[in-house]
Design a protein around this motif. Structure first.
Motif, PDB file in Angstrom:
ATOM      1  N   ASP A 131      -1.642  11.702 -29.265  1.00 56.33           N
ATOM      2  CA  ASP A 131      -1.216  10.952 -30.356  1.00 56.33           C
ATOM      3  C   ASP A 131      -0.798   9.586 -29.942  1.00 56.33           C
ATOM      4  N   GLU A 160       7.728  24.000 -28.802  1.00 65.73           N
ATOM      5  CA  GLU A 160       8.086  24.178 -30.234  1.00 65.73           C
ATOM      6  C   GLU A 160       7.157  23.824 -31.042  1.00 65.73           C
ATOM      7  N   MET A 213       8.043  16.721 -27.685  1.00 62.86           N
ATOM      8  CA  MET A 213       7.025  15.621 -28.006  1.00 62.86           C
ATOM      9  C   MET A 213       7.864  14.299 -27.393  1.00 62.86           C
ATOM     10  N   GLY A 265      -5.383  15.743 -31.930  1.00 68.02           N
ATOM     11  CA  GLY A 265      -5.050  16.338 -30.771  1.00 68.02           C
ATOM     12  C   GLY A 265      -5.201  17.987 -31.106  1.00 68.02           C
ATOM     13  N   LEU A 266      -5.261  18.201 -32.238  1.00 67.44           N
ATOM     14  CA  LEU A 266      -5.584  20.088 -32.387  1.00 67.44           C
ATOM     15  C   LEU A 266      -6.979  20.289 -32.437  1.00 67.44           C
ATOM     16  N   SER A 278       1.756  13.297 -35.131  1.00 67.72           N
ATOM     17  CA  SER A 278       3.268  13.615 -35.622  1.00 67.72           C
ATOM     18  C   SER A 278       4.102  12.494 -35.725  1.00 67.72           C
ATOM     19  N   PHE A 319       2.831  14.867 -40.423  1.00 70.28           N
ATOM     20  CA  PHE A 319       1.637  13.981 -39.745  1.00 70.28           C
ATOM     21  C   PHE A 319       1.611  12.549 -40.756  1.00 70.28           C
ATOM     22  N   ARG A 328       9.161  21.862 -23.274  1.00 72.21           N
ATOM     23  CA  ARG A 328       8.281  20.661 -23.550  1.00 72.21           C
ATOM     24  C   ARG A 328       8.838  20.088 -25.044  1.00 72.21           C
TER      25      ARG A 328
HETATM   26  C1  TK8 Z   1      -1.339  17.162 -31.858  1.00 69.22           C
HETATM   27  C2  TK8 Z   1       0.111  16.997 -31.833  1.00 69.22           C
HETATM   28  C3  TK8 Z   1       1.072  18.535 -32.089  1.00 69.22           C
HETATM   29  C4  TK8 Z   1       2.379  18.338 -32.334  1.00 69.22           C
HETATM   30  C5  TK8 Z   1       3.095  18.100 -30.590  1.00 69.22           C
HETATM   31  O1  TK8 Z   1      -1.835  16.035 -31.473  1.00 69.22           O
HETATM   32  O2  TK8 Z   1       2.642  17.252 -30.004  1.00 69.22           O
HETATM   33  O3  TK8 Z   1       3.515  19.350 -30.336  1.00 69.22           O
HETATM   34  O4  TK8 Z   1       3.086  19.415 -32.999  1.00 69.22           O
HETATM   35  O5  TK8 Z   1       0.624  18.782 -33.495  1.00 69.22           O
HETATM   36  O6  TK8 Z   1       0.519  15.897 -32.853  1.00 69.22           O
END
Ligand code: TK8
Length: 349
Positions: free
Chosen positions: A90, A226, A189, A51-52, A108, A254, A187
Protein backbone atom coordinates in the motif's frame (compact mmCIF):
# COMPACT_ATOMS: atom_id res chain seq x y z
CA UNK A 1 32.85 -22.78 -35.62
CA UNK A 2 31.69 -19.37 -36.96
CA UNK A 3 28.36 -20.96 -38.06
CA UNK A 4 27.78 -22.40 -34.56
CA UNK A 5 28.51 -19.01 -32.97
CA UNK A 6 26.09 -17.33 -35.38
CA UNK A 7 23.41 -19.90 -34.59
CA UNK A 8 23.86 -19.38 -30.84
CA UNK A 9 23.48 -15.61 -31.30
CA UNK A 10 20.29 -16.12 -33.27
CA UNK A 11 18.80 -18.40 -30.58
CA UNK A 12 19.76 -15.91 -27.87
CA UNK A 13 18.14 -13.03 -29.77
CA UNK A 14 14.85 -14.92 -30.23
CA UNK A 15 14.76 -15.84 -26.53
CA UNK A 16 15.31 -12.21 -25.47
CA UNK A 17 12.58 -10.95 -27.84
CA UNK A 18 10.13 -13.59 -26.55
CA UNK A 19 10.92 -12.65 -22.89
CA UNK A 20 10.26 -8.91 -23.51
CA UNK A 21 6.73 -9.67 -24.83
CA UNK A 22 5.59 -11.77 -21.82
CA UNK A 23 4.41 -9.21 -18.96
CA UNK A 24 2.86 -10.45 -15.64
CA UNK A 25 -0.21 -8.28 -15.96
CA UNK A 26 -3.82 -9.07 -16.54
CA UNK A 27 -4.03 -6.14 -18.92
CA UNK A 28 -6.37 -7.94 -21.20
CA UNK A 29 -7.48 -10.24 -18.43
CA UNK A 30 -6.87 -13.26 -20.59
CA UNK A 31 -3.13 -13.11 -20.09
CA UNK A 32 -2.69 -12.74 -23.83
CA UNK A 33 0.93 -12.06 -23.02
CA UNK A 34 0.66 -8.80 -24.92
CA UNK A 35 0.93 -5.88 -22.48
CA UNK A 36 -1.59 -3.09 -23.00
CA UNK A 37 1.04 -0.44 -23.62
CA UNK A 38 2.27 -2.46 -26.61
CA UNK A 39 -1.19 -3.23 -28.02
CA UNK A 40 -2.86 0.04 -27.14
CA UNK A 41 -1.29 2.38 -29.70
CA UNK A 42 -1.74 5.91 -28.28
CA UNK A 43 -4.28 4.89 -25.64
CA UNK A 44 -3.53 6.21 -22.16
CA UNK A 45 -2.59 3.29 -19.90
CA UNK A 46 -3.57 3.00 -16.24
CA UNK A 47 -1.37 0.58 -14.28
CA UNK A 48 -3.60 -0.34 -11.33
CA UNK A 49 -2.06 -2.37 -8.50
CA UNK A 50 -3.51 -3.81 -5.25
CA UNK A 51 -2.10 -5.86 -2.38
CA UNK A 52 -4.85 -8.47 -2.14
CA UNK A 53 -5.15 -11.46 -4.46
CA UNK A 54 -7.39 -11.98 -7.49
CA UNK A 55 -10.05 -13.85 -5.48
CA UNK A 56 -10.76 -10.81 -3.31
CA UNK A 57 -13.78 -8.52 -3.91
CA UNK A 58 -11.28 -5.62 -4.18
CA UNK A 59 -9.87 -7.19 -7.36
CA UNK A 60 -13.35 -7.94 -8.72
CA UNK A 61 -14.14 -4.26 -8.17
CA UNK A 62 -10.98 -3.27 -10.02
CA UNK A 63 -12.00 -5.42 -13.01
CA UNK A 64 -15.39 -3.65 -12.93
CA UNK A 65 -13.56 -0.28 -12.99
CA UNK A 66 -11.52 -1.48 -16.00
CA UNK A 67 -14.64 -2.65 -17.81
CA UNK A 68 -16.44 0.71 -17.31
CA UNK A 69 -13.44 2.92 -18.19
CA UNK A 70 -12.46 0.99 -21.32
CA UNK A 71 -16.09 0.97 -22.50
CA UNK A 72 -16.88 4.60 -21.70
CA UNK A 73 -13.66 5.85 -23.31
CA UNK A 74 -13.92 3.51 -26.32
CA UNK A 75 -10.49 2.21 -25.48
CA UNK A 76 -8.86 5.64 -25.29
CA UNK A 77 -7.90 4.62 -21.75
CA UNK A 78 -6.66 1.07 -21.08
CA UNK A 79 -6.43 -0.41 -17.59
CA UNK A 80 -3.76 -2.97 -16.66
CA UNK A 81 -4.62 -4.73 -13.40
CA UNK A 82 -2.04 -6.17 -11.00
CA UNK A 83 -2.95 -8.07 -7.81
CA UNK A 84 -1.19 -9.79 -4.87
CA UNK A 85 1.32 -6.98 -4.33
CA UNK A 86 2.89 -7.52 -7.80
CA UNK A 87 3.61 -3.77 -7.92
CA UNK A 88 4.37 -3.38 -4.19
CA UNK A 89 2.49 -2.73 -0.94
CA UNK A 90 0.00 0.00 0.00
CA UNK A 91 2.72 2.50 0.94
CA UNK A 92 5.17 1.87 -1.89
CA UNK A 93 2.39 1.91 -4.48
CA UNK A 94 1.06 5.19 -3.09
CA UNK A 95 4.56 6.63 -3.42
CA UNK A 96 4.69 5.33 -7.01
CA UNK A 97 1.50 7.31 -7.74
CA UNK A 98 3.11 10.44 -6.30
CA UNK A 99 6.11 9.87 -8.61
CA UNK A 100 3.83 9.18 -11.57
CA UNK A 101 5.30 5.71 -12.22
CA UNK A 102 1.94 4.07 -11.47
CA UNK A 103 -1.57 5.40 -11.99
CA UNK A 104 -3.94 3.67 -9.54
CA UNK A 105 -3.85 1.86 -6.19
CA UNK A 106 -6.47 1.23 -3.48
CA UNK A 107 -4.83 1.28 -0.03
CA UNK A 108 -6.43 1.03 3.39
CA UNK A 109 -6.77 4.37 5.18
CA UNK A 110 -4.31 3.25 7.89
CA UNK A 111 -1.10 3.45 5.79
CA UNK A 112 -2.53 6.46 3.95
CA UNK A 113 -2.38 8.39 7.24
CA UNK A 114 1.38 8.50 6.74
CA UNK A 115 0.69 10.83 3.82
CA UNK A 116 -2.34 12.74 5.22
CA UNK A 117 -2.54 12.33 9.06
CA UNK A 118 -6.25 13.21 9.18
CA UNK A 119 -7.04 9.86 7.56
CA UNK A 120 -6.27 8.22 10.92
CA UNK A 121 -9.68 9.47 12.05
CA UNK A 122 -11.21 6.48 10.24
CA UNK A 123 -8.91 4.12 12.16
CA UNK A 124 -10.17 5.16 15.59
CA UNK A 125 -11.16 1.86 17.27
CA UNK A 126 -14.89 1.16 17.53
CA UNK A 127 -15.71 4.36 15.57
CA UNK A 128 -18.41 3.08 13.17
CA UNK A 129 -21.36 1.03 14.53
CA UNK A 130 -22.01 -0.61 11.13
CA UNK A 131 -21.32 -0.45 7.38
CA UNK A 132 -24.38 1.66 6.54
CA UNK A 133 -23.29 4.48 8.85
CA UNK A 134 -19.75 4.22 7.48
CA UNK A 135 -21.04 4.62 3.91
CA UNK A 136 -23.04 7.73 4.78
CA UNK A 137 -20.08 9.41 6.53
CA UNK A 138 -17.46 8.43 3.91
CA UNK A 139 -19.63 9.32 0.91
CA UNK A 140 -20.91 12.38 2.75
CA UNK A 141 -19.40 15.84 3.24
CA UNK A 142 -16.72 14.86 5.79
CA UNK A 143 -15.43 11.90 3.81
CA UNK A 144 -15.28 13.87 0.56
CA UNK A 145 -13.55 16.77 2.31
CA UNK A 146 -10.81 14.41 3.47
CA UNK A 147 -10.37 13.04 -0.07
CA UNK A 148 -9.71 16.63 -1.13
CA UNK A 149 -6.68 16.82 1.20
CA UNK A 150 -4.89 14.19 -0.90
CA UNK A 151 -4.19 16.69 -3.70
CA UNK A 152 -1.50 18.34 -1.54
CA UNK A 153 0.26 14.97 -1.72
CA UNK A 154 0.05 14.67 -5.52
CA UNK A 155 -2.75 12.15 -5.17
CA UNK A 156 -6.41 12.19 -6.22
CA UNK A 157 -8.94 10.33 -4.05
CA UNK A 158 -11.78 9.23 -6.33
CA UNK A 159 -13.89 7.07 -4.00
CA UNK A 160 -14.09 4.98 -0.85
CA UNK A 161 -14.23 1.21 -1.20
CA UNK A 162 -14.54 -1.28 1.65
CA UNK A 163 -11.99 -3.41 3.44
CA UNK A 164 -14.33 -3.99 6.37
CA UNK A 165 -14.51 -4.68 10.09
CA UNK A 166 -11.24 -6.14 11.31
CA UNK A 167 -11.09 -9.29 13.47
CA UNK A 168 -8.19 -10.79 15.32
CA UNK A 169 -6.54 -14.11 14.47
CA UNK A 170 -3.56 -15.80 16.12
CA UNK A 171 -1.76 -19.13 16.43
CA UNK A 172 -1.32 -19.13 20.26
CA UNK A 173 -4.59 -18.99 22.18
CA UNK A 174 -8.29 -18.18 22.10
CA UNK A 175 -8.77 -14.44 22.70
CA UNK A 176 -12.00 -13.76 24.59
CA UNK A 177 -11.01 -10.72 26.68
CA UNK A 178 -8.37 -8.00 27.15
CA UNK A 179 -6.06 -10.15 29.31
CA UNK A 180 -5.86 -12.73 26.52
CA UNK A 181 -4.01 -10.13 24.39
CA UNK A 182 -1.15 -10.09 26.92
CA UNK A 183 2.20 -10.36 25.10
CA UNK A 184 0.73 -11.58 21.80
CA UNK A 185 2.98 -10.54 18.89
CA UNK A 186 0.44 -8.90 16.59
CA UNK A 187 1.18 -7.53 13.14
CA UNK A 188 -0.53 -4.22 12.51
CA UNK A 189 -0.74 -2.01 9.47
CA UNK A 190 1.82 0.80 9.30
CA UNK A 191 -0.13 3.24 11.47
CA UNK A 192 0.81 4.63 14.90
CA UNK A 193 -2.78 4.68 16.18
CA UNK A 194 -3.12 0.96 15.48
CA UNK A 195 0.22 0.30 17.17
CA UNK A 196 -0.64 2.28 20.30
CA UNK A 197 -4.13 0.77 20.50
CA UNK A 198 -2.72 -2.76 20.53
CA UNK A 199 -0.09 -1.76 23.08
CA UNK A 200 -2.91 -0.44 25.27
CA UNK A 201 -4.60 -3.86 24.98
CA UNK A 202 -1.40 -5.47 26.31
CA UNK A 203 -0.25 -6.96 23.01
CA UNK A 204 3.23 -6.64 21.48
CA UNK A 205 2.42 -5.07 18.06
CA UNK A 206 4.69 -4.85 15.00
CA UNK A 207 3.95 -2.62 11.99
CA UNK A 208 4.44 -4.51 8.71
CA UNK A 209 3.48 -4.29 5.04
CA UNK A 210 0.72 -6.68 3.99
CA UNK A 211 3.01 -8.30 1.43
CA UNK A 212 5.22 -9.64 4.25
CA UNK A 213 2.42 -10.84 6.53
CA UNK A 214 1.81 -14.43 5.40
CA UNK A 215 5.50 -15.36 5.65
CA UNK A 216 5.81 -13.64 9.04
CA UNK A 217 2.96 -15.77 10.40
CA UNK A 218 4.33 -18.93 8.76
CA UNK A 219 7.75 -18.36 10.34
CA UNK A 220 6.33 -17.31 13.71
CA UNK A 221 7.84 -13.82 13.52
CA UNK A 222 4.37 -12.73 14.59
CA UNK A 223 1.67 -14.72 16.43
CA UNK A 224 -1.27 -12.99 14.85
CA UNK A 225 -2.85 -10.27 12.78
CA UNK A 226 -6.22 -8.61 12.21
CA UNK A 227 -8.22 -8.33 9.00
CA UNK A 228 -11.80 -8.85 7.77
CA UNK A 229 -12.99 -12.48 7.37
CA UNK A 230 -12.90 -12.22 3.54
CA UNK A 231 -9.18 -11.39 3.60
CA UNK A 232 -8.43 -14.03 6.27
CA UNK A 233 -10.14 -16.68 4.15
CA UNK A 234 -9.20 -15.65 0.60
CA UNK A 235 -5.55 -15.07 1.52
CA UNK A 236 -5.56 -18.54 3.19
CA UNK A 237 -4.46 -17.25 6.61
CA UNK A 238 -6.21 -20.32 8.10
CA UNK A 239 -3.16 -22.31 6.92
CA UNK A 240 -0.98 -20.44 9.46
CA UNK A 241 -3.49 -19.26 12.10
CA UNK A 242 -5.54 -21.31 14.59
CA UNK A 243 -7.80 -18.88 16.45
CA UNK A 244 -10.22 -16.17 15.26
CA UNK A 245 -12.24 -13.77 17.48
CA UNK A 246 -14.93 -11.34 16.28
CA UNK A 247 -13.21 -8.32 17.85
CA UNK A 248 -14.63 -6.07 15.09
CA UNK A 249 -12.34 -3.43 16.62
CA UNK A 250 -11.87 -1.16 13.55
CA UNK A 251 -13.81 -0.56 10.33
CA UNK A 252 -11.22 -0.16 7.53
CA UNK A 253 -12.15 1.80 4.42
CA UNK A 254 -10.12 1.57 1.21
CA UNK A 255 -9.41 4.72 -0.79
CA UNK A 256 -9.39 4.52 -4.60
CA UNK A 257 -6.35 6.64 -5.45
CA UNK A 258 -5.11 8.02 -8.77
CA UNK A 259 -1.83 9.73 -9.55
CA UNK A 260 -2.48 13.51 -9.77
CA UNK A 261 -0.10 13.95 -12.70
CA UNK A 262 -2.00 11.28 -14.66
CA UNK A 263 -5.42 12.68 -13.65
CA UNK A 264 -4.44 16.22 -14.63
CA UNK A 265 -3.40 14.87 -18.04
CA UNK A 266 -6.92 13.61 -18.76
CA UNK A 267 -9.63 15.61 -20.55
CA UNK A 268 -12.54 16.82 -18.42
CA UNK A 269 -14.76 14.08 -19.89
CA UNK A 270 -12.18 11.44 -19.10
CA UNK A 271 -11.79 12.78 -15.53
CA UNK A 272 -15.56 12.43 -15.07
CA UNK A 273 -15.50 8.90 -16.52
CA UNK A 274 -12.74 7.67 -14.16
CA UNK A 275 -14.40 9.37 -11.17
CA UNK A 276 -17.85 7.89 -11.91
CA UNK A 277 -16.29 4.48 -12.65
CA UNK A 278 -14.44 4.46 -9.32
CA UNK A 279 -17.67 5.32 -7.47
CA UNK A 280 -19.80 2.76 -9.36
CA UNK A 281 -17.21 -0.01 -9.10
CA UNK A 282 -16.88 0.90 -5.42
CA UNK A 283 -20.56 0.27 -4.78
CA UNK A 284 -20.20 -3.08 -6.55
CA UNK A 285 -17.10 -3.92 -4.45
CA UNK A 286 -18.83 -3.02 -1.16
CA UNK A 287 -21.73 -5.34 -2.02
CA UNK A 288 -19.42 -8.24 -2.90
CA UNK A 289 -17.30 -7.59 0.18
CA UNK A 290 -20.27 -7.66 2.57
CA UNK A 291 -21.49 -10.93 1.07
CA UNK A 292 -17.96 -12.33 1.41
CA UNK A 293 -17.51 -11.24 5.04
CA UNK A 294 -20.91 -12.73 5.81
CA UNK A 295 -19.99 -16.03 4.20
CA UNK A 296 -16.39 -16.68 5.16
CA UNK A 297 -16.48 -16.94 8.98
CA UNK A 298 -18.24 -20.28 8.64
CA UNK A 299 -15.74 -21.48 6.05
CA UNK A 300 -12.83 -20.47 8.28
CA UNK A 301 -14.20 -22.84 10.90
CA UNK A 302 -14.62 -25.56 8.28
CA UNK A 303 -10.93 -25.05 7.52
CA UNK A 304 -10.23 -25.83 11.18
CA UNK A 305 -10.01 -22.40 12.79
CA UNK A 306 -11.38 -22.09 16.36
CA UNK A 307 -13.87 -19.24 16.69
CA UNK A 308 -14.25 -17.20 19.90
CA UNK A 309 -17.24 -14.90 20.33
CA UNK A 310 -16.39 -11.59 22.05
CA UNK A 311 -19.12 -10.75 24.61
CA UNK A 312 -20.45 -7.18 24.95
CA UNK A 313 -18.71 -6.95 28.35
CA UNK A 314 -15.38 -8.02 26.88
CA UNK A 315 -15.78 -5.54 23.99
CA UNK A 316 -16.54 -2.78 26.50
CA UNK A 317 -13.34 -3.75 28.35
CA UNK A 318 -11.45 -3.35 25.06
CA UNK A 319 -13.09 0.06 24.46
CA UNK A 320 -12.09 1.19 27.98
CA UNK A 321 -8.51 0.00 27.43
CA UNK A 322 -8.04 2.00 24.21
CA UNK A 323 -10.01 5.11 25.30
CA UNK A 324 -6.87 6.97 26.57
CA UNK A 325 -5.15 6.33 23.23
CA UNK A 326 -8.13 7.75 21.32
CA UNK A 327 -8.06 10.82 23.57
CA UNK A 328 -4.34 11.27 22.88
CA UNK A 329 -4.80 10.98 19.10
CA UNK A 330 -7.61 13.56 18.85
CA UNK A 331 -5.06 16.37 18.78
CA UNK A 332 -2.64 14.45 16.54
CA UNK A 333 -5.37 13.83 13.96
CA UNK A 334 -6.93 17.27 14.44
CA UNK A 335 -9.78 18.03 16.87
CA UNK A 336 -11.86 19.67 14.14
CA UNK A 337 -11.74 16.60 11.88
CA UNK A 338 -12.48 14.21 14.77
CA UNK A 339 -15.45 16.30 15.98
CA UNK A 340 -16.84 16.54 12.44
CA UNK A 341 -16.67 12.75 12.00
CA UNK A 342 -18.32 12.01 15.37
CA UNK A 343 -21.08 14.52 14.53
CA UNK A 344 -21.59 12.98 11.08
CA UNK A 345 -21.83 9.51 12.65
CA UNK A 346 -24.55 10.68 15.08
CA UNK A 347 -26.48 12.24 12.20
CA UNK A 348 -26.09 9.10 10.08
CA UNK A 349 -27.40 6.73 12.79
C1 TK8 B 1 -3.81 -4.91 1.22
C2 TK8 B 1 -4.05 -4.20 2.56
C3 TK8 B 1 -4.89 -5.04 3.47
C4 TK8 B 1 -4.97 -4.42 4.86
C5 TK8 B 1 -3.76 -4.82 5.69
O1 TK8 B 1 -2.96 -4.20 0.40
O2 TK8 B 1 -2.66 -4.32 5.37
O3 TK8 B 1 -3.90 -5.65 6.60
O4 TK8 B 1 -6.14 -4.82 5.54
O5 TK8 B 1 -6.16 -5.14 2.92
O6 TK8 B 1 -4.68 -2.97 2.33
Amino acid sequence: MKKLFGLMCAVLLITVLAACGNGESDSSNGDSGESASEGSGDAKVIKAGIGLNDDHPQYKGLLKFKEIVEKETDGAIKVETYHSGQLGDDRSMTEALQLGTQEVTIPSTAPLANFVPEFSVFDIPFLFPNEEVADKVLDGEVGQELLGKLEEQNLVGLAYWENGFRDLTNSERAVASVEDFEGLKIRTMENDLHLDAFKALGANPTPMAFTELFTAMQQGTVDGQENPYATIYLQKFYEVQKHVSNTHHIYSPFVFLMSKSFYDGLSEDQQKIVKDAAVEAGKYERKLNREANEKYLEQLQEEGMEYTEITDEARQEMKDAVAPVIEEYKSKIGEETVDKVYKAIEEAK
